[in-house]
Design a protein around this motif. Structure first.
Motif, PDB file in Angstrom:
ATOM      1  N   UNK C  51     -38.297   5.621 -41.130  1.00 25.82           N
ATOM      2  CA  UNK C  51     -39.749   5.613 -41.243  1.00 25.82           C
ATOM      3  C   UNK C  51     -40.212   4.771 -42.439  1.00 25.82           C
ATOM      4  N   UNK C  52     -39.519   4.947 -43.571  1.00 28.08           N
ATOM      5  CA  UNK C  52     -39.923   4.210 -44.768  1.00 28.08           C
ATOM      6  C   UNK C  52     -39.700   2.707 -44.620  1.00 28.08           C
ATOM      7  N   UNK C  53     -38.668   2.342 -43.899  1.00 30.05           N
ATOM      8  CA  UNK C  53     -38.440   0.912 -43.648  1.00 30.05           C
ATOM      9  C   UNK C  53     -39.525   0.378 -42.717  1.00 30.05           C
ATOM     10  N   UNK C  54     -39.876   1.190 -41.717  1.00 29.12           N
ATOM     11  CA  UNK C  54     -40.934   0.771 -40.794  1.00 29.12           C
ATOM     12  C   UNK C  54     -42.273   0.628 -41.535  1.00 29.12           C
ATOM     13  N   UNK C  64     -34.144  -6.842 -38.392  1.00 27.38           N
ATOM     14  CA  UNK C  64     -35.551  -7.188 -38.383  1.00 27.38           C
ATOM     15  C   UNK C  64     -36.356  -6.132 -37.632  1.00 27.38           C
ATOM     16  N   UNK C  65     -37.639  -6.098 -37.916  1.00 26.67           N
ATOM     17  CA  UNK C  65     -38.552  -5.153 -37.265  1.00 26.67           C
ATOM     18  C   UNK C  65     -39.731  -5.916 -36.681  1.00 26.67           C
ATOM     19  N   UNK C  66     -40.051  -5.619 -35.438  1.00 24.93           N
ATOM     20  CA  UNK C  66     -41.237  -6.190 -34.807  1.00 24.93           C
ATOM     21  C   UNK C  66     -42.236  -5.063 -34.578  1.00 24.93           C
ATOM     22  N   UNK C  67     -43.498  -5.318 -34.915  1.00 30.32           N
ATOM     23  CA  UNK C  67     -44.567  -4.432 -34.463  1.00 30.32           C
ATOM     24  C   UNK C  67     -45.453  -5.285 -33.589  1.00 30.32           C
ATOM     25  N   UNK C  71     -43.359 -10.199 -36.430  1.00 36.59           N
ATOM     26  CA  UNK C  71     -42.174  -9.819 -37.205  1.00 36.59           C
ATOM     27  C   UNK C  71     -42.675  -9.325 -38.557  1.00 36.59           C
ATOM     28  N   UNK C  72     -42.525  -8.023 -38.803  1.00 34.62           N
ATOM     29  CA  UNK C  72     -43.072  -7.444 -40.038  1.00 34.62           C
ATOM     30  C   UNK C  72     -41.997  -7.219 -41.092  1.00 34.62           C
TER      31      UNK C  72
END
Lengths: 279, 293, 375
Positions: C51-54, C64-67, C71-72
């Motif tokens: 959650x904290x990484x998100x 990597x994270x996509x919202x 790419x966030x």
């Protein structure tokens, strides 16, 4: 740390630079005093000055010890130790009364503690001298110890009371149900658990008693009773612009204290804030 | 946590020794001081009742006015600069890396050593004999001042003494204040879209207010009563330019041996201190229980 | 009040270590737009790290994270289009409720007029039923009300993604159930994506479209609540889901005469014919698992039978739970609330085959899920 940041190289460089400036600003006077105290007299006033002594000499230290610095050192130790014993002994009891009882006048006592803790010593000097002279304790160690204790007790009580309050009261209750008196519970359960608080309070008292100059200079008059800071102050009058012995005496006062402080500094910082921020 | 007790005064058994010591060596001297202040005293001999004559004498004396102004200007400058330095240090060192912990210890050293020693070390640095000031002057290609013999430089040196020693105090107090702000609030503000400046202005500063007030008042008390700095560093000179109230009292008492006037002046200083302490207590009361408004 | 539905979220190979400790290992997880996903696990399992990484409060070591389509991974929290409700609510204690709600709207980049902010605050407060509290300070309102304010502060920016970090754990049991329902209703109305961290499996089961269950920094299983409950991929998941732990019997499957027997500590359970394909598990250490609800008193068809002695009985309102000793093994089971159970009674227990699970003892991997062989 407030939040993670992707610190760039520039940021780190700036931090590094600032850190160096802070270290130099804080330590240079102490370092420079130490270096000067190790230089032979003729090198001390040489221009341009050299940072490090070309030849190291202990002549100034010999000078001041010949002039009685050892006696001053002993007096300082005696007075500091006496003050710590009285402050922790009386303070541990008083803090317990404050932390564990509800009683008429409690507010007044707490207000008085904060007030005495906040009133600067300098404004009490003349009144204190007047009283100590009336009761004939001028120029005695016991007079000095009692005055020091009166000045430091409030902070000791404050630190210890806050510490006691952080301990679960159930421990004392169960000790008392096991057949111990309140005082025994304090001695056998509360005090052993309060060691960090006792160290913080004790350290505060030691630093004050070891360093104090203004109270001692008003209350002590003879060479035999002099504590180290008064010794140094008198050297200042005696040696005038002879900086070698003056700075050597300063280092004799400073170095033992710094050793103790560096070892126990986290307690010291805890004590500083305990006594003031947590109302 | 309190437990039921049969006699409400039981607590005083624990408090008694401390109360005796405080009454005996803090409150009794003040009372005695008040008594002395309305008498003529010469060379420690208590003379006739003098009414308010001592007060009138000191308040109308030229040197008292001078000391008062010196104390005010010193306090104001030292307070501002020390607080600003301490705040900067607190923000800079508000992290738990090994380096920051080390730096905090280093900054505290000038605060921990004896005031007398600290002022002496600075006196040596500022003295012409040490050669540092002429060296620095040569560096910047200006005429070398004799720092402690010039009224303005001497005052600046005393302010520097205050910053050097007492920034650490401000730093520790403000650090404790910063530490008491839950990190969650800062994180929440970041997620709510606040930038660093907005977080500082809207979250950190308001929540730090009690710590800031307490730090300011305690520094003010400390500076307004300063004795060691002028006594060691400048001797009150040159030409009384650094002659603070506390130093004046000290001189009247122990150089002129006029305990009547000295006590009267001490009472005046104490009244000022008590006013500051009352303010401090009001701050404490308002901040009790974590309520920060 | 929010027209566009939530954004999708995709974690690709996200990892985070603290020194030697792996907080999160190679997380791959895709959340659909508008989905309510719970991150479930014991403390230290990696759910909060996720959650904290998100949120962007801590940065990942890799991945990597996509919202949505953005790419966030390297964006700061305020630029991710997310809102978060903290476990302790993180209400600003020096601001009134109205000021708390307005705070996100006053941040850079909104440029709203005072009236627009006030209108928005009022709107959100009415929606959550806290309109009458706007002038109060957080200290002056109840825990449940603080919880709503925290939700409101998250809603006010119309985020595409809500992050909720154990938001109900500071409430008492009754209030928790009510807030659970309100939260679900809110989600049904807003249709934004919600990522919900919890260690309470019943909370996750009742709220979520899908549950991601964690242990030791690793995602164990990701699926709909019923699927995870019925078809746990391993022993950890099987035991974590459900009000009570499974019965876990470690032993081996052996051939005795014509039939198969599960041999455990002082207990031999004859396996009925439908379980003949368990023959392939012979010769390896396995653990037989069954939830208490699958253990019945009396003879049933399609069950493994054994004799046992009742040792303890607990009433739990709608049903009873009992502990019975069979050989060297203790089995727990459930019975109807009105069943007459007496301690020291000898009973015949039936372990329903459709409730049986079999795990590899060494790896914990599921071999049989609810009577069926694992895929």
């Amino acid at each position: 740390m407030i939040f993670e940041s992707h610190s760039g190289l520039l940021r780190r460089l700036l931090r590094g630079l600032l850190s160096v400036i802070i270290v130099v600003a804080a330590l240079f006077p102490i370092f420079w005093g130490l270096m000067t105290s190790l230089k032979p007299t003729r090198d001390i006033v040489q221009f341009p000055p050299s940072l490090l002594p070309a030849t190291v000499t202990f002549e100034h230290y010999v000078t001041i010890f010949k002039a009685g610095a050892f006696g001053f050192l002993l007096n300082s130790l005696l007075v500091s130790a006496g003050t710590v014993v009285i402050c922790l002994g009386i303070g541990a009891l008083a803090a317990y009364g404050l932390a564990r009882f509800e009683f008429p006048g409690k507010r007044a006592v707490m207000v008085a503690i904060i007030a005495v803790m906040s009133i600067p010593v300098a404004s009490l000097l003349i009144p204190t001298y007047t009283l100590i002279a009336e009761i004939g304790l001028v120029n005695t160690h016991i007079g000095l110890i009692l005055v020091y204790s009166a000045y430091q007790l409030p902070i000791v009580i404050w630190i210890l009371a806050a510490y006691y309050q952080s301990l679960p009261i159930e421990l004392e209750w169960s000790a008392m149900m096991d057949g111990y008196s309140r005082l025994q519970a304090l001695w056998k359960v509360v005090l052993p658990l309060s060691r960090p608080g006792l160290i913080a309070a004790g350290l505060f008292v030691v630093v004050f008693a070891w360093n104090d100059f203004v109270v001692a200079v008003t209350l002590l008059s003879s060479e035999e009773t002099r504590t180290l800071p008064i010794g140094i102050y008198n050297f200042l009058g005696f040696y005038g612009r002879e900086w070698g012995p003056l700075l050597a005496a300063s280092m004799v006062s400073t170095i033992p204290l710094l050793v103790v402080f560096v070892i126990l500094q986290r307690y010291f910082m805890a004590g500083m804030t305990n006594g003031s921020v947590k109302g | 946590m309190m437990d039921g007790q049969r006699t409400p005064f039981q607590a005083y058994r624990y408090l008694l020794p401390a109360l005796v010591l405080e009454v005996g060596f803090v409150f009794a001297p003040l009372a005695l001081s008040l008594y002395y202040s309305v008498h003529r005293v010469r060379y420690y001999q208590l003379g006739d009742f003098n009414g308010l004559q001592n007060y009138i004498d000191i308040l109308s004396h030229r040197l008292f006015l001078n000391s008062f102004l010196v104390t005010c200007s010193f306090s104001l400058m030292a307070l501002t600069l020390t607080f600003a330095t301490g705040f900067g240090l607190a923000l800079f060192l508000n992290r738990d890396t090994a380096g920051s912990i080390l730096l905090r210890t280093v900054v505290l050293l000038p605060y921990v050593i004896a005031m007398l020693v600290g002022s002496m070390l600075l006196k040596w640095i500022f003295s012409t004999d040490a050669g540092l000031v002429p060296l620095a002057a040569a560096w910047f290609d200006v005429a070398s001042p004799t720092v402690l013999a010039d009224p303005e430089y001497a005052m600046a040196a005393m302010v520097a003494n205050g910053i050097w020693r007492d920034s650490a105090f401000a730093m520790v107090m403000l650090l404790a204040g910063l530490r008491s702000i839950p990190p969650n609030l800062i994180q929440a503000a970041r997620i709510d879209g606040a930038g660093s400046y907005m977080i500082f202005r809207r979250i950190i500063l308001p929540l730090l207010r009690p710590a800031i007030l307490i730090t300011l008042i305690r520094l003010l008390l400390h500076f307004a009563n300063v004795l060691t700095f002028p006594l060691i560093l400048t001797g009150g000179g040159p030409n009384n330019a650094t002659d603070t109230l506390a130093l004046r009292i000290f001189r009247i008492g122990f150089e002129d041996f006029d305990l009547g006037k000295a006590n009267a002046m001490a009472i005046v200083l104490c009244l000022f201190n008590i006013a500051a302490v009352v303010l401090l207590l009001a701050v404490f009361r308002k901040t009790r229980g974590g309520q920060s408004l | 009040m929010i027209q566009d539905s939530g954004a999708s979220i995709a974690f690709r190979g996200i990892g985070k270590r603290y020194g030697e400790t792996v907080a999160l290992a190679d997380l791959d997880l895709t959340i659909q737009p508008g989905e309510f996903v719970s991150l479930l696990g014991p403390s230290g399992s990696g759910k909060t790290t996720t959650l904290n990484i998100l949120a962007g409060l801590i940065s990942a070591d890799n991945g990597s994270i996509m919202i949505g389509d953005t790419d966030v991974t390297h964006l700061s929290p305020d630029r991710r289009g997310i809102a978060m409700v903290f476990q302790n609510y993180a209400l600003y204690p020096h601001m009134t409720i109205a000021e708390n709600l307005a705070f996100p709207l006053q941040a850079r980049g909104h440029d709203l007029s005072k009236q627009a902010i006030a209108a928005k605050v009022k709107d959100v407060a009415e929606t959550l039923g806290i309109g009458h509290l706007l002038a109060r300070y957080p200290k002056e309102i109840s825990g449940g009300q603080q919880q709503r304010v925290a939700l409101g502060r998250a809603m006010v920016r119309d985020p595409k993604v809500f992050l909720l970090d154990e938001p109900l754990s500071n409430l008492d049991a009754r209030l928790r159930l009510k807030m659970r329902r309100d939260l679900k209703a809110l989600h049904q109305r807003l249709r934004s994506t919600i990522v919900y961290v919890t260690h309470d499996q019943s909370e996750a089961m009742s709220l979520s479209d899908r549950i991601a269950i964690y242990q030791g920094g690793r995602l164990q299983q990701f699926g709909a609540p019923a699927d995870i409950y019925r078809k746990p991929v391993n022993a950890f998941v099987a035991n974590f889901m459900g009000e009570r732990e499974m019965n876990n019997l470690s032993g081996t499957v052996v051939q005795v005469g014509d039939g198969l027997v599960f041999r455990s500590d002082g207990l031999n359970l004859a396996l009925p014919a439908p379980l003949n394909d368990w023959a392939r598990f012979q010769g390896r250490a396995v653990t037989l698992g069954i939830r208490p609800q699958g253990v019945k008193i009396g003879e049933r068809t399609d069950a493994v039978q054994c004799e046992a002695v009742l040792r303890q009985v607990e009433h739990a309102g709608t049903e009873q739970f009992y502990y019975a000793q069979a050989g060297g093994i203790e089995l727990s089971g459930a019975a109807a609330a009105d069943a007459v159970l007496a301690i020291e009674d000898r009973v015949r227990l039936s372990l329903l085959t459709r409730e049986l699970y079999l795990f590899d003892t060494a790896s914990g991997a599921a071999l049989v899920q609810g009577g069926d062989l694992a895929a």
